[in-house]
Design a protein around this motif. Structure first.
Motif, short mmCIF file in Angstrom:
data_model
loop_
_atom_site.label_atom_id
_atom_site.label_comp_id
_atom_site.label_asym_id
_atom_site.label_seq_id
_atom_site.Cartn_x
_atom_site.Cartn_y
_atom_site.Cartn_z
N LEU A 88 1.62 80.15 9.75
CA LEU A 88 1.68 81.61 9.72
C LEU A 88 1.48 82.21 11.11
CD1 LEU A 88 -0.18 82.39 6.39
CD2 LEU A 88 2.27 82.68 6.86
N ARG A 89 0.54 81.66 11.87
CA ARG A 89 0.32 82.17 13.24
C ARG A 89 1.56 81.97 14.10
NH1 ARG A 89 -4.79 81.20 11.80
NH2 ARG A 89 -6.34 82.72 12.47
N THR A 90 2.16 80.79 14.01
CA THR A 90 3.36 80.50 14.80
C THR A 90 4.51 81.37 14.36
OG1 THR A 90 2.63 78.23 15.15
CG2 THR A 90 4.97 78.68 15.48
N TYR A 91 4.71 81.48 13.05
CA TYR A 91 5.78 82.32 12.52
C TYR A 91 5.60 83.77 12.94
CZ TYR A 91 8.65 84.83 9.15
OH TYR A 91 9.56 85.68 8.57
N ALA A 92 4.40 84.31 12.76
CA ALA A 92 4.14 85.71 13.12
C ALA A 92 4.35 85.95 14.61
CB ALA A 92 2.72 86.10 12.70
N ALA A 93 3.91 85.02 15.45
CA ALA A 93 4.11 85.16 16.90
C ALA A 93 5.60 85.14 17.24
CB ALA A 93 3.37 84.05 17.65
N ASN A 94 6.37 84.27 16.57
CA ASN A 94 7.82 84.22 16.80
C ASN A 94 8.49 85.53 16.38
OD1 ASN A 94 7.66 81.60 17.77
ND2 ASN A 94 8.30 80.67 15.84
N VAL A 95 8.11 86.05 15.21
CA VAL A 95 8.69 87.31 14.74
C VAL A 95 8.32 88.44 15.72
CG1 VAL A 95 8.59 89.08 12.92
CG2 VAL A 95 8.78 86.66 12.31
N ALA A 96 7.08 88.48 16.14
CA ALA A 96 6.65 89.52 17.08
C ALA A 96 7.45 89.46 18.37
CB ALA A 96 5.16 89.40 17.37
N ARG A 97 7.66 88.27 18.88
CA ARG A 97 8.44 88.09 20.11
C ARG A 97 9.88 88.57 19.91
NH1 ARG A 97 6.37 83.79 21.39
NH2 ARG A 97 7.56 82.41 20.04
N LEU A 157 4.84 89.13 3.45
CA LEU A 157 5.63 90.32 3.77
C LEU A 157 4.72 91.55 3.93
CD1 LEU A 157 8.53 91.61 3.92
CD2 LEU A 157 8.23 92.09 1.50
N ASP A 158 3.84 91.76 2.96
CA ASP A 158 2.98 92.94 2.96
C ASP A 158 1.92 92.94 4.05
OD1 ASP A 158 4.33 93.93 0.77
OD2 ASP A 158 2.84 93.25 -0.69
N HIS A 159 1.35 91.77 4.33
CA HIS A 159 0.18 91.72 5.20
C HIS A 159 0.47 91.27 6.63
CE1 HIS A 159 -2.54 92.63 1.93
NE2 HIS A 159 -1.80 91.82 1.19
N ILE A 160 1.62 90.66 6.86
CA ILE A 160 1.95 90.20 8.22
C ILE A 160 3.20 90.89 8.75
CG2 ILE A 160 2.59 88.22 9.65
CD1 ILE A 160 0.82 86.48 7.84
N LEU A 161 4.30 90.77 8.01
CA LEU A 161 5.57 91.30 8.52
C LEU A 161 5.62 92.82 8.52
CD1 LEU A 161 8.06 88.73 6.97
CD2 LEU A 161 7.12 88.80 9.28
N ALA A 162 5.27 93.45 7.41
CA ALA A 162 5.39 94.91 7.31
C ALA A 162 4.60 95.63 8.42
CB ALA A 162 4.96 95.39 5.93
N PRO A 163 3.35 95.28 8.67
CA PRO A 163 2.64 95.99 9.74
C PRO A 163 3.31 95.83 11.12
CG PRO A 163 1.07 94.75 8.40
CD PRO A 163 2.46 94.34 7.96
N MET A 164 3.85 94.64 11.39
CA MET A 164 4.52 94.44 12.68
C MET A 164 5.80 95.26 12.76
SD MET A 164 3.86 90.45 13.78
CE MET A 164 4.97 89.76 12.60
N TYR A 165 6.59 95.24 11.69
CA TYR A 165 7.84 96.00 11.69
C TYR A 165 7.57 97.49 11.81
CZ TYR A 165 11.01 92.12 10.74
OH TYR A 165 11.76 90.98 10.85
N ILE A 166 6.58 98.00 11.11
CA ILE A 166 6.24 99.43 11.19
C ILE A 166 5.84 99.80 12.61
CG2 ILE A 166 4.53 101.16 10.48
CD1 ILE A 166 6.72 100.67 8.39
#
Length: 188
Positions: A88-97, A157-166
């Motif tokens: 999850l950390r790696t995935y979230a960092a990749n999405v953020a980048r 989706l709710d706790h990792i992706l949505a906050p970053m996308y918003i």
């Protein structure tokens, strides 16, 4: 030309055309926003005929969905680090980048816009989300197979992706490593 010579080659002309068309779409979205260009303009920018775009993708919405999914998969693949927290950390960092990169906002806006553009757009957006959710689910299933307690894909989706996308959509960046790790920690 023999039958073998006519077969498509990975990395050949077909791949080159797809890459040029994808880049043309990304550039046009960055410059004009979603809905402000045509297949003809994409084709001209990519240096191919309109008919080539229609033959391969069928519609602008299908092309846009493929561009978004291809970008997400290339920049934010599903990691396999051996632990759910690491994945999850790696995935979230990749999405953020990806979403804070040069074309990131355009791809985010594209994914959002597909959902609001008629039946073809809805189908394309649904296909994009379904494929991404399937990929997330495979990462979570792997964690469960290792004996880890994993949330469902909507939790990610709710706790990792949505906050970053918003944050990206509303210009509330940067997405720092501490912020991203905090999102993962709160989910787990």
């Amino acid at each position: 030309m023999s039958e073998g010579q006519r077969a498509r080659r990975p990395g050949g002309r077909s791949a080159r055309v797809a890459a040029e068309v994808h880049q043309a779409v990304t550039d046009l979205i960055s410059e004009r926003g979603y809905g402000n260009f045509t297949v003809g303009e994409v084709a001209a920018r990519a240096g191919v005929a309109d008919s080539s775009v229609y033959r391969r993708w069928g519609s602008l919405e299908t092309l846009l969905s493929e561009v978004a999914l291809t970008r997400l998969n290339a920049q934010s693949p599903m990691p396999d680090t051996g632990s759910l927290a690491g994945d999850l950390r790696t995935y979230a960092a990749n999405v953020a980048r990806e979403i804070t990169g040069p074309d990131g906002l355009a791809v985010v806006r594209l994914a959002v816009a597909l959902s609001n553009n008629g039946q073809q757009g809805l189908r394309a957006g649904d296909d994009l989300r379904a494929e991404r959710m399937r990929q997330l689910q495979s990462m979570l299933d792997r964690a469960r197979e290792r004996g880890e307690d994993a949330p469902d894909a909507f939790g990610v989706l709710d706790h990792i992706l949505a906050p970053m996308y918003i944050r990206v959509l509303f210009g509330m960046v940067p997405l720092t490593p501490d912020y991203i790790d905090g999102l993962v920690d709160r989910l787990l």
